[in-house]
Motif scaffolding. Structure first.
Motif, mmCIF file in Angstrom:
data_model
loop_
_atom_site.group_PDB
_atom_site.id
_atom_site.type_symbol
_atom_site.label_atom_id
_atom_site.label_comp_id
_atom_site.label_asym_id
_atom_site.label_seq_id
_atom_site.Cartn_x
_atom_site.Cartn_y
_atom_site.Cartn_z
ATOM 1 N N THR A 16 0.807 -1.217 0.000
ATOM 2 C CA THR A 16 0.000 0.000 0.000
ATOM 3 C C THR A 16 0.842 1.269 0.000
ATOM 4 O OG1 THR A 16 -0.250 -0.239 2.404
ATOM 5 C CG2 THR A 16 -2.072 -0.981 1.018
ATOM 6 N N ASP A 17 2.152 1.160 0.280
ATOM 7 C CA ASP A 17 2.953 2.381 0.161
ATOM 8 C C ASP A 17 3.122 2.799 -1.298
ATOM 9 O OD1 ASP A 17 4.903 0.606 -0.713
ATOM 10 O OD2 ASP A 17 6.236 0.893 0.997
ATOM 11 N N GLY A 18 2.687 1.951 -2.225
ATOM 12 C CA GLY A 18 2.645 2.354 -3.629
ATOM 13 C C GLY A 18 1.503 3.290 -3.942
ATOM 14 N N LEU A 19 0.663 3.571 -2.958
ATOM 15 C CA LEU A 19 -0.450 4.510 -3.151
ATOM 16 C C LEU A 19 -0.040 5.947 -2.897
ATOM 17 C CD1 LEU A 19 -3.269 2.404 -1.470
ATOM 18 C CD2 LEU A 19 -2.879 2.742 -3.915
ATOM 19 N N GLY A 20 1.218 6.176 -2.527
ATOM 20 C CA GLY A 20 1.735 7.537 -2.399
ATOM 21 C C GLY A 20 0.929 8.386 -1.435
ATOM 22 N N PRO A 21 0.406 9.531 -1.876
ATOM 23 C CA PRO A 21 -0.333 10.430 -0.988
ATOM 24 C C PRO A 21 -1.566 9.798 -0.354
ATOM 25 C CG PRO A 21 0.230 11.539 -3.047
ATOM 26 C CD PRO A 21 0.540 10.081 -3.237
ATOM 27 N N LEU A 22 -2.022 8.677 -0.895
ATOM 28 C CA LEU A 22 -3.223 8.019 -0.386
ATOM 29 C C LEU A 22 -2.911 6.868 0.571
ATOM 30 C CD1 LEU A 22 -5.220 7.835 -3.744
ATOM 31 C CD2 LEU A 22 -5.461 9.528 -1.923
ATOM 32 N N THR A 23 -1.632 6.601 0.816
ATOM 33 C CA THR A 23 -1.251 5.438 1.618
ATOM 34 C C THR A 23 -1.872 5.469 3.009
ATOM 35 O OG1 THR A 23 0.813 5.048 0.437
ATOM 36 C CG2 THR A 23 0.684 4.206 2.681
ATOM 37 N N ASN A 24 -1.673 6.560 3.737
ATOM 38 C CA ASN A 24 -2.175 6.620 5.114
ATOM 39 C C ASN A 24 -3.694 6.566 5.150
ATOM 40 O OD1 ASN A 24 0.412 6.742 6.186
ATOM 41 N ND2 ASN A 24 0.459 8.979 6.196
ATOM 42 N N ALA A 25 -4.328 7.245 4.213
ATOM 43 C CA ALA A 25 -5.789 7.236 4.171
ATOM 44 C C ALA A 25 -6.304 5.828 3.888
ATOM 45 C CB ALA A 25 -6.291 8.218 3.116
ATOM 46 N N TRP A 26 -5.650 5.114 2.976
ATOM 47 C CA TRP A 26 -6.059 3.740 2.653
ATOM 48 C C TRP A 26 -5.887 2.841 3.882
ATOM 49 C CZ3 TRP A 26 -7.382 1.175 -2.147
ATOM 50 C CH2 TRP A 26 -7.430 -0.224 -2.051
ATOM 51 N N ARG A 27 -4.706 2.889 4.518
ATOM 52 C CA ARG A 27 -4.438 2.019 5.657
ATOM 53 C C ARG A 27 -5.404 2.290 6.806
ATOM 54 N NH1 ARG A 27 2.265 2.159 5.623
ATOM 55 N NH2 ARG A 27 2.511 0.587 3.964
ATOM 56 N N THR A 28 -5.731 3.556 7.010
ATOM 57 C CA THR A 28 -6.680 3.902 8.069
ATOM 58 C C THR A 28 -8.072 3.392 7.736
ATOM 59 O OG1 THR A 28 -5.415 5.879 8.663
ATOM 60 C CG2 THR A 28 -7.716 5.809 9.350
ATOM 61 N N LEU A 85 -8.822 1.590 -7.406
ATOM 62 C CA LEU A 85 -8.300 2.953 -7.383
ATOM 63 C C LEU A 85 -7.425 3.202 -8.613
ATOM 64 C CD1 LEU A 85 -8.524 5.283 -5.312
ATOM 65 C CD2 LEU A 85 -6.288 4.583 -4.461
ATOM 66 N N PRO A 86 -8.028 3.294 -9.800
ATOM 67 C CA PRO A 86 -7.228 3.397 -11.027
ATOM 68 C C PRO A 86 -6.444 4.703 -11.150
ATOM 69 C CG PRO A 86 -9.564 3.715 -11.499
ATOM 70 C CD PRO A 86 -9.477 3.242 -10.074
ATOM 71 N N GLU A 87 -6.729 5.673 -10.294
ATOM 72 C CA GLU A 87 -5.945 6.911 -10.306
ATOM 73 C C GLU A 87 -4.485 6.660 -9.941
ATOM 74 O OE1 GLU A 87 -10.233 7.955 -9.549
ATOM 75 O OE2 GLU A 87 -8.820 6.446 -8.803
ATOM 76 N N ARG A 88 -4.189 5.517 -9.330
ATOM 77 C CA ARG A 88 -2.812 5.138 -9.003
ATOM 78 C C ARG A 88 -2.444 3.837 -9.709
ATOM 79 N NH1 ARG A 88 1.024 8.315 -6.530
ATOM 80 N NH2 ARG A 88 1.927 6.429 -5.644
ATOM 81 N N TYR A 89 -3.021 3.575 -10.842
ATOM 82 C CA TYR A 89 -2.889 2.289 -11.527
ATOM 83 C C TYR A 89 -1.438 1.900 -11.768
ATOM 84 C CZ TYR A 89 -4.290 -1.406 -14.839
ATOM 85 O OH TYR A 89 -4.490 -2.614 -15.473
ATOM 86 N N GLN A 90 -0.697 2.725 -12.471
ATOM 87 C CA GLN A 90 0.675 2.352 -12.817
ATOM 88 C C GLN A 90 1.585 2.331 -11.602
ATOM 89 O OE1 GLN A 90 0.912 5.357 -15.932
ATOM 90 N NE2 GLN A 90 1.246 3.760 -17.466
ATOM 91 N N GLU A 91 1.346 3.228 -10.676
ATOM 92 C CA GLU A 91 2.209 3.303 -9.497
ATOM 93 C C GLU A 91 2.034 2.083 -8.594
ATOM 94 O OE1 GLU A 91 1.393 7.323 -11.123
ATOM 95 O OE2 GLU A 91 0.089 5.689 -10.463
ATOM 96 N N ILE A 92 0.790 1.681 -8.354
ATOM 97 C CA ILE A 92 0.590 0.550 -7.458
ATOM 98 C C ILE A 92 1.032 -0.757 -8.117
ATOM 99 C CG2 ILE A 92 -1.842 0.175 -8.071
ATOM 100 C CD1 ILE A 92 -0.254 -0.197 -4.573
ATOM 101 N N LEU A 93 0.822 -0.892 -9.437
ATOM 102 C CA LEU A 93 1.331 -2.081 -10.118
ATOM 103 C C LEU A 93 2.858 -2.118 -10.091
ATOM 104 C CD1 LEU A 93 -0.979 -2.455 -13.244
ATOM 105 C CD2 LEU A 93 -1.162 -3.567 -11.030
ATOM 106 N N SER A 94 3.483 -0.964 -10.182
ATOM 107 C CA SER A 94 4.944 -0.902 -10.083
ATOM 108 C C SER A 94 5.410 -1.399 -8.725
ATOM 109 C CB SER A 94 5.426 0.532 -10.312
ATOM 110 O OG SER A 94 5.160 0.961 -11.630
ATOM 111 N N ARG A 95 4.641 -1.073 -7.695
ATOM 112 C CA ARG A 95 5.002 -1.546 -6.347
ATOM 113 C C ARG A 95 4.938 -3.072 -6.258
ATOM 114 N NH1 ARG A 95 7.294 -3.167 -2.391
ATOM 115 N NH2 ARG A 95 6.859 -2.560 -0.237
ATOM 116 N N GLY A 96 3.973 -3.676 -6.917
ATOM 117 C CA GLY A 96 3.875 -5.130 -6.910
ATOM 118 C C GLY A 96 5.109 -5.788 -7.498
#
Length: 648
Positions: free
Chosen positions: A167-179, A290-301
């Motif tokens: 989930t740290d691949g979600l960048g600015p949304l990481t903390n909001a997602w985890r919460t 959350l396709p707004e972070r599509y490439q970034e989160i797939l990169s994290r995988g």
């Protein structure tokens, strides 16, 4: 000569009535060119004749691990390309256990394989020594040269729940997602005694599901459900390929992971990587929600997969296998019609909860999701992500089979782009996957269905080639990517692009398609010099925007009809030269409509400035209206090949 239609005659009469400095139409009637020629039916991509993974995913059961074969298990079959590198025994049966009576099973071969190469037991045969040696050498190099930061991340990615890590691949949304997901982990750092004590994560990995989490539980459920029928155990038992540190003592296993080494090597195969498979399917589910972070989160995988190599726990082929199996199982579960309601609920919840948590709106959320910097979001740089993602697809292996085999697209794979390109049909998404696929011939990747060649990062950037008429209809009222999207691939082919609907499509590649472009509605933006390919551009009802760092160059003709048509040029200053202007190699035929000039940030021309905004091989006609931001008085001078504007 083609005669003008009634609307064209009206446009002609309006154009002839205009007054401006200069004249290029007073002595001859304005002849409106025809739209680019029809290129025929759009390309379609047939489902491969091979047995479909999405139809047989339920055969991939952990309990069947000792008896799984290519014929009986979808997870084993999809990784069959590994047999070109390594040929294991047909099957291993534990002492005293009898295999089920299934006619399709080949002869069962008993073995006392210990999982340690070179121990004299008949565990298998190296089929391609070059690839195998490169595979192990890659790990030796990676583990010998890993940095302190990589060592920490490799440890965390091993011991933490994968769903939490990625989930740290979600960048600015990481903390909001985890919460929102109520995610927890007990592995927050590397303990001082980690080299001797095995620490397991007592957290909840993906978070709390819908049973008790009413605001985000459907999202958590979606991430969990892609793990159905996703075990890597049957493939590990079938292929029996050892971990890299068992192949070579030169592999430097991460010292903090020594306590995690299995004490039963025979049940601890390296191929495929289970961590990678889980990370890939988790990030695909997150990208779907959350396709707004599509490439970034797939990169994290894929990054987590590479951490398995850097840790010394897996080899590149192990990680490639994990990627393939993880992608296929995620797609199979997303494709399953019984999950349709859960998918829709997850997408809605993800946006409702995260928009509220970030204080954004439906209109500003996407920008916020991409607002991180390289200092706060290691996936903030697009070019770096693209380079790393591409590298991790092959890990530098040379191609060992045909390099020009036509890509095939697995049944159901189109679902992987369902939320990222909602304005496309399933048939169009299949074409996107085909035209952006990895080249053929790389180790492990040439499965008969095409899972190994999917390049989801590239697919998120739109078509790679046009064939036939490619009609794109976008509805801005639906918001998100329906309202605006950017294609960054270099689009080739002989097809024709037809842009319809109210949304905005931005083209940013070095494009070469030859069939031309017809804009009937909405906005089509050129963000690169060759954004519009090598054909004619015909604007019959929309807004064509030039917004590149230099002039947008049209290789053919440009035609703009009267009415609601707009040519918008986002012009830069002197330092930017021709930024945002339009250069047309052929004839620019202007039968009316609007020319709108905007100025790039930081550029504020003064009254009296003369701008050359349009250059063509031949300039015919004129605009009905010319507007320039910040100026109420503008004089347009139409020459034989140029249009200049003097700002009043």
């Amino acid at each position: 000569m083609q005669l003008p239609t009634r609307p064209h005659l009206l446009a002609l009469s309006i154009a002839l009535a205009l007054t401006a400095c200069g004249s290029n139409i007073e002595d001859e009637p304005l002849v409106i060119p025809a739209a680019p020629a029809d290129q025929g039916a759009a390309e379609t991509v047939a489902v491969p004749s091979a047995t479909a993974f999405v139809d047989t995913v339920a055969t991939n059961q952990r309990g069947d691990a000792r008896y799984a074969t290519l014929a009986t298990n979808a997870g084993v079959r999809v990784l069959g390309g590994f047999l070109d590198i390594w040929k294991p025994l047909t099957q291993i049966v534990d002492a005293g256990v009898t295999a089920p009576a299934v006619d399709s099973f080949p002869a069962v071969v008993a073995s006392t394989w210990t999982g340690v190469p070179g121990d004299g037991t008949p565990d298998g045969t190296i089929a391609n020594s070059t690839v195998h040696q490169a595979n192990i050498n890659y790990v030796i190099n990676a583990t010998t040269n890993r940095t302190a930061d990589q060592a920490v991340q490799a440890y965390l990615d091993d011991r933490r729940g994968k769903g939490y890590s990625v989930t740290d691949g979600l960048g600015p949304l990481t903390n909001a997602w985890r919460t929102a997901a109520q995610q927890t982990t007990s592995i927050t750092s590397v303990a001082s005694d980690a080299t001797t004590v095995l620490y397991n994560d007592s957290g909840n990995n993906t978070g709390v599901g819908s049973t008790t989490n009413t605001t985000f539980g459907n999202v958590v459920d979606l991430v969990n459900l892609v793990g159905n029928n996703a075990s890597t155990e049957p493939a590990k038992r079938f292929y029996k390929y050892a971990r890299p540190y068992r192949w070579s003592s030169s592999v430097v296993l991460l010292p903090t992971l020594v306590p995690a080494k299995s004490t039963t090597p025979a049940t601890d195969g390296g191929f495929p990587s289970g961590h990678t498979a889980e990370a890939v399917r988790d990030t695909i589910a997150m990208a779907y929600a959350l396709p707004e972070r599509y490439q970034e989160i797939l990169s994290r995988g894929l990054e987590l997969g590479e951490m398995r190599i850097i840790a010394g726990m897996h080899s590149p082929t192990d990680v490639i296998g994990g990627r393939i199996l993880g992608t296929a199982t995620a797609a199979a579960n997303l494709y399953d019609s019984t999950n349709a309601a859960k998918k829709a609920a997850a997408v809605t919840q993800a946006h409702t909860a995260l928009i509220a948590a970030t204080g954004t709106t439906a209109d500003t959320f996407a920008a916020y999701a991409q607002s991180g910097t390289t200092a706060t979001d290691r996936f903030a740089d697009y070019a770096t992500n693209k380079t790393n993602y591409s590298r991790r697809l092959t890990f530098g292996f040379a191609q060992i089979a045909s390099t020009t085999a036509t890509a095939v697209v697995p049944k159901g794979a189109e679902v992987l782009l369902e939320t990222r390109q909602p304005y496309l049909s399933d048939a169009q998404r299949r074409v996107v996957l085909k035209t952006t696929a990895l080249a053929s011939g790389y180790p492990v990747s040439d499965d008969s269905e095409g899972w190994g060649r999917l390049n989801l990062f590239a697919a998120a950037d739109g078509y790679g080639a046009f064939s036939g008429n490619v009609t794109i209809a976008m509805d801005a009222s639906k918001g998100g990517f329906n309202a605006a999207d950017r294609w960054r691939n270099n689009i080739s082919g002989s097809g024709k692009l037809i842009k319809q609907g109210t949304g905005t499509l931005k083209l940013a590649g070095a494009n070469t398609w030859t069939g031309g472009t017809e804009l009937t509605a909405g906005t089509l933006t050129g963000e690169s010099t060759a954004a519009f390919g090598a054909g004619d551009v015909y604007n019959s009802g929309g807004t064509l925007v030039s917004n590149a760092s230099s002039a947008v160059k049209l290789a053919g003709k440009y035609t703009q009809l009267s009415g609601s048509t707009v040519l918008e040029l986002d012009v830069g200053g002197a330092a930017a030269g021709s930024q945002g202007t339009l250069t047309v190699a052929g004839t620019a035929t202007i039968a009316g409509g609007t020319l709108r000039i905007k100025f790039a940030s930081g550029y504020a021309p003064k009254a009296g400035t003369v701008l050359t905004v349009l250059t063509a091989g031949s300039l015919k006609g004129r605009f009905t209206t010319v507007s320039v931001d910040g100026f109420s008085s503008v004089t347009a001078t139409y020459g034989a090949t140029t249009l200049t504007l003097t700002l009043g």
